[in-house]
Design a protein around this motif. Structure first.
Motif, PDB file in Angstrom:
ATOM      1  N   ALA A 249       2.200  -1.145   8.249  1.00  0.00           N
ATOM      2  CA  ALA A 249       1.553   0.041   7.703  1.00  0.00           C
ATOM      3  C   ALA A 249       1.690   0.124   6.188  1.00  0.00           C
ATOM      4  CB  ALA A 249       2.152   1.297   8.337  1.00  0.00           C
ATOM      5  N   HIS A 250       2.530  -0.733   5.607  1.00  0.00           N
ATOM      6  CA  HIS A 250       2.746  -0.736   4.162  1.00  0.00           C
ATOM      7  C   HIS A 250       1.944  -1.832   3.460  1.00  0.00           C
ATOM      8  CE1 HIS A 250       6.238   2.125   4.041  1.00  0.00           C
ATOM      9  NE2 HIS A 250       6.201   1.829   5.337  1.00  0.00           N
ATOM     10  N   LEU A 251       1.123  -2.559   4.203  1.00  0.00           N
ATOM     11  CA  LEU A 251       0.290  -3.608   3.625  1.00  0.00           C
ATOM     12  C   LEU A 251      -1.113  -3.058   3.389  1.00  0.00           C
ATOM     13  CD1 LEU A 251      -0.068  -6.557   2.759  1.00  0.00           C
ATOM     14  CD2 LEU A 251      -0.596  -7.113   5.147  1.00  0.00           C
ATOM     15  N   PHE A 252      -1.549  -3.075   2.134  1.00  0.00           N
ATOM     16  CA  PHE A 252      -2.852  -2.520   1.760  1.00  0.00           C
ATOM     17  C   PHE A 252      -3.972  -3.538   1.929  1.00  0.00           C
ATOM     18  CE2 PHE A 252      -6.167  -1.682  -1.432  1.00  0.00           C
ATOM     19  CZ  PHE A 252      -6.517  -0.377  -1.105  1.00  0.00           C
ATOM     20  N   GLY A 253      -3.728  -4.746   1.466  1.00  0.00           N
ATOM     21  CA  GLY A 253      -4.780  -5.745   1.531  1.00  0.00           C
ATOM     22  C   GLY A 253      -4.316  -7.077   0.984  1.00  0.00           C
ATOM     23  N   VAL A 254      -5.274  -7.995   0.842  1.00  0.00           N
ATOM     24  CA  VAL A 254      -4.995  -9.363   0.424  1.00  0.00           C
ATOM     25  C   VAL A 254      -5.937  -9.742  -0.706  1.00  0.00           C
ATOM     26  CG1 VAL A 254      -4.939 -11.788   1.144  1.00  0.00           C
ATOM     27  CG2 VAL A 254      -4.229  -9.992   2.742  1.00  0.00           C
ATOM     28  N   THR A 255      -5.394 -10.415  -1.717  1.00  0.00           N
ATOM     29  CA  THR A 255      -6.192 -10.969  -2.794  1.00  0.00           C
ATOM     30  C   THR A 255      -5.826 -12.440  -2.938  1.00  0.00           C
ATOM     31  OG1 THR A 255      -6.902 -10.616  -5.100  1.00  0.00           O
ATOM     32  CG2 THR A 255      -4.537 -10.398  -4.631  1.00  0.00           C
TER      33      THR A 255
ATOM     34  N   LEU B 198       7.449  -8.515   3.679  1.00  0.00           N
ATOM     35  CA  LEU B 198       7.546  -7.151   3.149  1.00  0.00           C
ATOM     36  C   LEU B 198       8.848  -6.494   3.589  1.00  0.00           C
ATOM     37  CD1 LEU B 198       4.504  -7.555   2.446  1.00  0.00           C
ATOM     38  CD2 LEU B 198       4.161  -5.159   3.112  1.00  0.00           C
ATOM     39  N   ALA B 199       9.194  -6.672   4.846  1.00  0.00           N
ATOM     40  CA  ALA B 199      10.411  -6.053   5.351  1.00  0.00           C
ATOM     41  C   ALA B 199      11.644  -6.604   4.637  1.00  0.00           C
ATOM     42  CB  ALA B 199      10.527  -6.278   6.860  1.00  0.00           C
ATOM     43  N   TYR B 200      11.665  -7.920   4.412  1.00  0.00           N
ATOM     44  CA  TYR B 200      12.824  -8.518   3.753  1.00  0.00           C
ATOM     45  C   TYR B 200      12.959  -8.013   2.314  1.00  0.00           C
ATOM     46  CZ  TYR B 200      16.136 -11.942   1.986  1.00  0.00           C
ATOM     47  OH  TYR B 200      17.235 -12.530   1.410  1.00  0.00           O
ATOM     48  N   VAL B 201      11.842  -7.976   1.593  1.00  0.00           N
ATOM     49  CA  VAL B 201      11.875  -7.461   0.215  1.00  0.00           C
ATOM     50  C   VAL B 201      12.420  -6.042   0.188  1.00  0.00           C
ATOM     51  CG1 VAL B 201      10.414  -6.710  -1.701  1.00  0.00           C
ATOM     52  CG2 VAL B 201      10.071  -8.966  -0.691  1.00  0.00           C
ATOM     53  N   SER B 202      12.096  -5.248   1.200  1.00  0.00           N
ATOM     54  CA  SER B 202      12.458  -3.820   1.199  1.00  0.00           C
ATOM     55  C   SER B 202      13.931  -3.564   1.495  1.00  0.00           C
ATOM     56  CB  SER B 202      11.601  -3.065   2.218  1.00  0.00           C
ATOM     57  OG  SER B 202      12.076  -3.244   3.544  1.00  0.00           O
ATOM     58  N   ILE B 203      14.676  -4.599   1.943  1.00  0.00           N
ATOM     59  CA  ILE B 203      16.076  -4.387   2.301  1.00  0.00           C
ATOM     60  C   ILE B 203      16.882  -4.011   1.061  1.00  0.00           C
ATOM     61  CG2 ILE B 203      18.170  -5.473   3.192  1.00  0.00           C
ATOM     62  CD1 ILE B 203      16.367  -7.220   4.957  1.00  0.00           C
ATOM     63  N   ASN B 204      17.437  -2.809   1.050  1.00  0.00           N
ATOM     64  CA  ASN B 204      18.190  -2.287  -0.081  1.00  0.00           C
ATOM     65  C   ASN B 204      17.428  -2.394  -1.406  1.00  0.00           C
ATOM     66  OD1 ASN B 204      20.837  -3.464   1.738  1.00  0.00           O
ATOM     67  ND2 ASN B 204      20.837  -1.337   1.063  1.00  0.00           N
ATOM     68  N   ASP B 205      16.118  -2.424  -1.312  1.00  0.00           N
ATOM     69  CA  ASP B 205      15.217  -2.423  -2.459  1.00  0.00           C
ATOM     70  C   ASP B 205      14.087  -1.470  -2.103  1.00  0.00           C
ATOM     71  OD1 ASP B 205      13.905  -2.999  -4.821  1.00  0.00           O
ATOM     72  OD2 ASP B 205      13.844  -5.172  -4.503  1.00  0.00           O
ATOM     73  N   ARG B 206      13.092  -1.380  -2.945  1.00  0.00           N
ATOM     74  CA  ARG B 206      12.009  -0.430  -2.665  1.00  0.00           C
ATOM     75  C   ARG B 206      10.658  -1.052  -2.990  1.00  0.00           C
ATOM     76  NH1 ARG B 206      11.668   4.687  -1.284  1.00  0.00           N
ATOM     77  NH2 ARG B 206       9.912   5.985  -1.900  1.00  0.00           N
TER      78      ARG B 206
ATOM     79  N   GLY C 158       0.774  -1.226   0.000  1.00  0.00           N
ATOM     80  CA  GLY C 158       0.000   0.000   0.000  1.00  0.00           C
ATOM     81  C   GLY C 158       0.807   1.278   0.000  1.00  0.00           C
ATOM     82  N   ALA C 159       2.095   1.193   0.337  1.00  0.00           N
ATOM     83  CA  ALA C 159       2.907   2.409   0.426  1.00  0.00           C
ATOM     84  C   ALA C 159       4.351   2.075   0.114  1.00  0.00           C
ATOM     85  CB  ALA C 159       2.800   3.033   1.822  1.00  0.00           C
ATOM     86  N   ALA C 160       5.033   3.014  -0.507  1.00  0.00           N
ATOM     87  CA  ALA C 160       6.445   2.828  -0.820  1.00  0.00           C
ATOM     88  C   ALA C 160       7.262   2.753   0.464  1.00  0.00           C
ATOM     89  CB  ALA C 160       6.944   3.978  -1.691  1.00  0.00           C
TER      90      ALA C 160
END
Length: 339
Positions: free
Chosen positions: A184-190, A264-272, A171-173
């Motif tokens: 807070a960066h998770l928008f929803g689930v499909t 989500l946190a792992y994906v965000s490490i030195n990535d966006r 849900g958020a960069a």
């Protein structure tokens, strides 16, 4: 709130509209139309009301999500103002993928699925690295399909399979997040159907390059997104797989190695992370035909159900989808290969 996308005819061709979905009421609410009607009731001109509505509710779900809280605020306001005047019956709609993700990352975090997979293919035990860091691959965003859309059966495969997964929608960069901050960066689930060409998967994965044509021909996303305020936890969600109306398996989203927040946190490490990104949870236990030793056929109808979300239904094409070209093998320059 449940949010999806439909395609509707217009004089300028089909248009994609973002809708609020009310399955229990048998209807959807065209949010741009409801918003425009609400603004006109507050004395905006029709043209001005449509401009405002288009800004809040573009055809792209990812672009709408990128507006942050303003998107959901506008959606709730539109429903409150003019839901009845902007409603359409839910039956007979033309759905498209619930989100148009900038990036698809598909994880692998249910040990029971890993064990079932390896038992069937005779590949030993799952890689221990999967218990040290979350594993995922990146998939093509050019082959996403929505609810009731037909899935092309690739002619290069004789073993197409489904995979029932939770699709986590960003849900958020954000970069370099912690699991506590990632919520807070998770928008929803499909529902995410990671279609797989199993016979191709075996030799592609042996190249140590990750999946290619075994995955990048179709990803099912839908039928809609349930926002996190309506689905505060994914732990223990029940799932069902039906093929041609027959229940093939029932499952539960239990035993994840890494939580959605940790993924989500792992994906965000030195990535966006980007708004609208989709991160697959990995296949739920017994959420694939391979684990059950059952195979799909041309024309089969696959229904994946996930508690709190809905049912994603797709039919495989009745004939193989034939590409005009396939590469010829080249001579192997390193002597006699091991395999």
């Amino acid at each position: 709130m449940k949010l999806g996308r439909i395609s509707v005819p217009s004089p300028d061709g089909d248009q994609i509209r973002i809708v609020a979905v009310r399955p229990d009421e048998g209807r959807v609410i065209d949010l741009a139309r409801a918003y425009a009607l609400g603004r006109q009731a507050q004395y905006a001109t029709p043209d001005a009301a449509r401009r405002l509505a288009a800004a809040h509710f573009p055809s792209s779900m990812a672009a709408a999500i990128a507006a942050g809280s303003a998107f959901l605020d506008a959606a709730h306001w539109a429903v409150d103002q003019a839901a009845d005047d902007a409603s359409l019956p839910i039956d007979g709609l033309s759905w498209v993928a619930a989100v148009d993700p900038p990036v698809i990352r598909d994880g692998l975090t249910f040990p029971a699925h890993m064990k079932g997979f390896h038992d069937r293919v005779g590949g030993g035990l799952p890689n221990p690295q999967l218990f040290k860091t979350p594993g995922y691959f990146k998939g093509s965003t050019g082959v996403v399909y929505g609810h009731d859309e037909e899935i092309p059966y690739p002619s290069y495969s004789e073993y197409v399979d489904y995979e029932l997964e939770m699709g986590l929608i960003v849900g958020a960069a954000g970069s370099n997040l912690t699991p506590d901050g990632a919520r807070a960066h998770l928008f929803g689930v499909t529902i995410f159907n990671d279609f797989s060409a199993r016979d191709v998967q075996g030799y592609e994965m042996a190249m140590s390059m990750g999946p290619q044509k075994c995955k990048d021909y179709a990803y099912g996303i839908g039928p809609w997104i349930t926002t996190v305020d309506e689905l505060p936890s994914t732990d223990g969600l029940r799932g069902v797989v039906r093929v041609n109306g027959e229940v093939w398996s029932e499952t539960t989203a239990e035993g994840m190695i890494y939580t959605p927040e940790e993924m989500l946190a792992y994906v965000s490490i030195n990535d966006r992370l980007q708004p609208g990104d989709l991160i697959g949870s990995g296949t739920l236990p017994n959420g694939s035909g391979l684990e059950l030793d059952r195979r799909l056929s041309l024309g089969d109808v696959i229904e994946l159900e996930l508690e709190g979300v809905g049912v994603l239904r797709n039919r495989l094409s009745a004939e193989p989808d034939k590409a005009p070209w396939w590469p010829e093998p080249r001579p192997y320059p390193f002597g006699t290969p091991a395999n």
